[in-house]
Design an enzyme around this catalytic site. Structure first.
Site, short mmCIF file in Angstrom:
data_model
loop_
_atom_site.label_atom_id
_atom_site.label_comp_id
_atom_site.label_asym_id
_atom_site.label_seq_id
_atom_site.Cartn_x
_atom_site.Cartn_y
_atom_site.Cartn_z
N GLN A 5 -4.91 -5.65 6.76
CA GLN A 5 -5.68 -6.42 6.22
C GLN A 5 -5.75 -7.87 6.66
O GLN A 5 -6.20 -8.54 6.25
CB GLN A 5 -5.42 -6.44 4.54
CG GLN A 5 -5.55 -5.24 3.70
CD GLN A 5 -7.03 -4.65 3.93
OE1 GLN A 5 -7.88 -5.27 4.16
NE2 GLN A 5 -7.32 -3.51 3.53
N LYS B 139 -10.83 -0.97 10.20
CA LYS B 139 -11.02 -2.04 9.25
C LYS B 139 -11.31 -3.26 10.09
O LYS B 139 -11.50 -4.18 9.45
CB LYS B 139 -9.60 -2.13 8.50
CG LYS B 139 -9.24 -1.11 7.69
CD LYS B 139 -8.17 -1.39 6.91
CE LYS B 139 -7.50 -0.13 6.28
NZ LYS B 139 -8.30 0.19 4.89
N HIS C 107 0.96 -1.12 0.06
CA HIS C 107 0.03 -0.04 -0.10
C HIS C 107 0.87 1.10 -0.15
O HIS C 107 2.18 1.10 0.43
CB HIS C 107 -0.69 0.02 1.37
CG HIS C 107 -1.99 0.91 1.53
ND1 HIS C 107 -1.66 2.21 1.80
CD2 HIS C 107 -3.22 0.94 1.09
CE1 HIS C 107 -2.72 2.75 1.92
NE2 HIS C 107 -3.78 2.08 1.54
N ASP D 54 2.89 -4.67 8.00
CA ASP D 54 1.64 -4.09 7.85
C ASP D 54 0.36 -4.97 8.02
O ASP D 54 0.16 -5.99 7.08
CB ASP D 54 1.44 -3.30 6.60
CG ASP D 54 0.06 -2.73 6.21
OD1 ASP D 54 -0.69 -2.85 6.97
OD2 ASP D 54 0.23 -1.95 5.17
N CYS E 33 -4.68 2.63 -3.70
CA CYS E 33 -3.41 2.84 -3.05
C CYS E 33 -2.41 1.95 -3.18
O CYS E 33 -1.51 2.11 -2.29
CB CYS E 33 -3.74 3.29 -1.52
SG CYS E 33 -4.89 4.64 -1.35
N1 PMP Z 1 -2.10 -0.95 4.46
C1 PMP Z 1 -2.94 -1.64 3.82
C2 PMP Z 1 -2.63 -2.85 3.27
C3 PMP Z 1 -4.05 -0.92 3.63
O1 PMP Z 1 -5.24 -1.91 3.10
C4 PMP Z 1 -4.55 0.08 4.35
C5 PMP Z 1 -6.07 0.91 4.17
N2 PMP Z 1 -6.33 0.73 2.97
C6 PMP Z 1 -3.49 0.88 4.93
C7 PMP Z 1 -2.20 0.17 4.99
C8 PMP Z 1 -3.65 2.24 5.42
O2 PMP Z 1 -4.46 2.06 6.34
P1 PMP Z 1 -5.38 3.44 7.23
O3 PMP Z 1 -5.73 4.36 6.05
O4 PMP Z 1 -6.30 2.87 8.14
O5 PMP Z 1 -4.04 4.19 7.84
#
Ligand code: PMP
Length: 404
Positions: A202, A225, A122, A199, A363
């Protein structure tokens, strides 16, 4: 297993309609809906407890502090960290990743030193490193993947040099759904004496994560999430690492004493928590953890795995269907394109049928570049989704496909 109808009744939003159609919410990788008990806890705290935490001697402040610190213990137990000193409350995954990236680079990286990330990261695990690359001249090395969307571990092993200082990888891809073998990747990095940040945005909503078993050095995730409130997340870090990292932000809460000559920082975890925390959200997150723990992470994983398999199986029958991410180790995310229908057109037309999916690059533009596409349509599942909803999705995709 759990009673899906009872579970759905816990989420008021699921019974609403959009464009006169029942809502089919399949955008859970972006954010999840909240059960009543999470929202109630937030409302109740504002109505009957609210006071700033930690500094107050009065009753309400102590009660709010207790809720906040009980939430920290709940998170510790949920991810099986050794100590609450290792649980830092943040705004979300993004802040956790930025914190480690910034503090680690400052303390442990010299120009020319390298971080290893993967091709399926991401942006929140790419851009912070690029900011440090621009500031400090560090270099980013990238683990490639195969056609199924699985990281190539042999290539990963080859990336280590004497300049490698940290690995930072996602446990589950938010586009491909691939569950990466992070435990093995951590073992390999540790053989080189290199720490690993994971990270967990997910993974935490979908299956049990265990810090001591995984043996990662840092782990970041988001409350929103995993059925908790927005604006709160967690950074786990091994105490031995957190002790060595400099603070990320300065301010109240993170100091023991301040004079114009010298500031002494607070002990962990407060050293990394400058300013008033979102203590109402941390309590909400604790209630979300209670909720999913009661359902059982293994039950949630089994339910979502069944949905994912069913969705993949039905989608593959559709003419012109391309599914991105075909690993056997796959989580509740299905990204796809049909023929030459633009992802935005597909998403917009599905929306008119009441189906909420996400479209675009999610993203993860470097991943899109490596796949040679601009974006996908992404359906992502949560603990409350049903096979019937997948049938609605499949029928919707077929209907849109016919229109083109
Ligand atoms: N890493 C991953 C794999 C994600 O899917 C996301 C959110 N789409 C993020 C980081 C960022 O999370 P947040 O916007 O809640 O900080």
């Amino acid at each position: 297993m759990y009673d899906i109808n009872k579970v759905r009744a816990d989420f008021p939003i699921l019974s609403r309609t959009v464009y006169g159609k029942p809502l089919v919410y399949l955008d859970n990788a972006a954010t999840t809906q909240k059960p009543r008990e999470v929202v109630d806890a937030i409302v109740n705290e504002y109505y009957s407890v609210n006071a700033n935490v930690h500094r107050g001697v009065h009753f309400l402040s102590q009660q709010a502090t207790d809720l906040h610190e009980e939430a920290r213990e709940k998170v510790r137990s949920f991810i099986n960290a050794k100590s609450t000193n290792e649980i830092i409350f943040t705004r979300g995954t993004t802040e956790g990743l930025n914190l480690v990236c910034s503090s680690f680079t400052e303390e442990f990286m010299e120009p020319g030193d390298e971080v290893i990330v993967s091709v399926m990261e991401h942006h929140s695990n790419i851009v912070p490193w690029q900011l440090q690359a621009a500031k400090k001249g560090i270099a980013i090395r990238v683990i490639p993947m195969n056609d199924k969307g699985e990281l190539l571990l042999d290539e990963y092993k080859k990336l280590f040099t004497e300049k490698t200082k940290i690995v930072s990888v996602t446990q589950v891809s938010n586009v491909l759904g691939t569950i990466n073998p992070v435990k093995e990747m951590i073992r390999i990095a540790h053989q080189h004496g290199v720490p690993v940040m994971v990270d967990g945005a997910q993974s935490t909503p979908h299956f049990k994560v265990d810090m001591q078993d995984m043996d990662c050095d840092f782990f970041a995730f988001s409350g929103h999430k995993m059925y908790g409130p927005t604006g709160v997340g967690v950074l786990y870090g091994k105490e031995s690492w957190l002790d060595k990292l400099p603070p990320y932000q300065g301010g109240g809460e993170m100091i023991e004493s301040v004079s114009f000559e010298k500031t002494v920082f607070e002990k962990l975890p407060f050293k990394f928590e400058a300013g008033t925390p979102d203590y109402v959200a941390t309590n909400g997150l604790a209630k979300a953890i209670d909720y999913i723990t009661r359902l059982g992470m293994d039950n949630i994983a089994a339910h979502e795995s069944e949905l994912t398999k069913y969705c993949m199986q039905e989608m593959q029958k559709i003419d012109g269907m391309r599914i991105f991410g075909q690993s056997a180790y796959k989580d509740a995310v299905v990204s796809f394109l049909v023929g030459d229908i633009h992802h935005l057109d597909m998403g917009t037309l599905l929306d008119r049928l009441g189906i909420a999916v996400r479209t675009g690059h999610h993203c993860a533009q470097p991943l899109m570049i490596s796949l040679g596409i601009q974006g996908t349509v992404r359906a992502s599942f949560g603990l409350y989704n049903t096979k019937e909803e997948i049938d609605v999705l499949i029928a919707g995709i077929k209907r849109v496909s016919k229109m083109f």
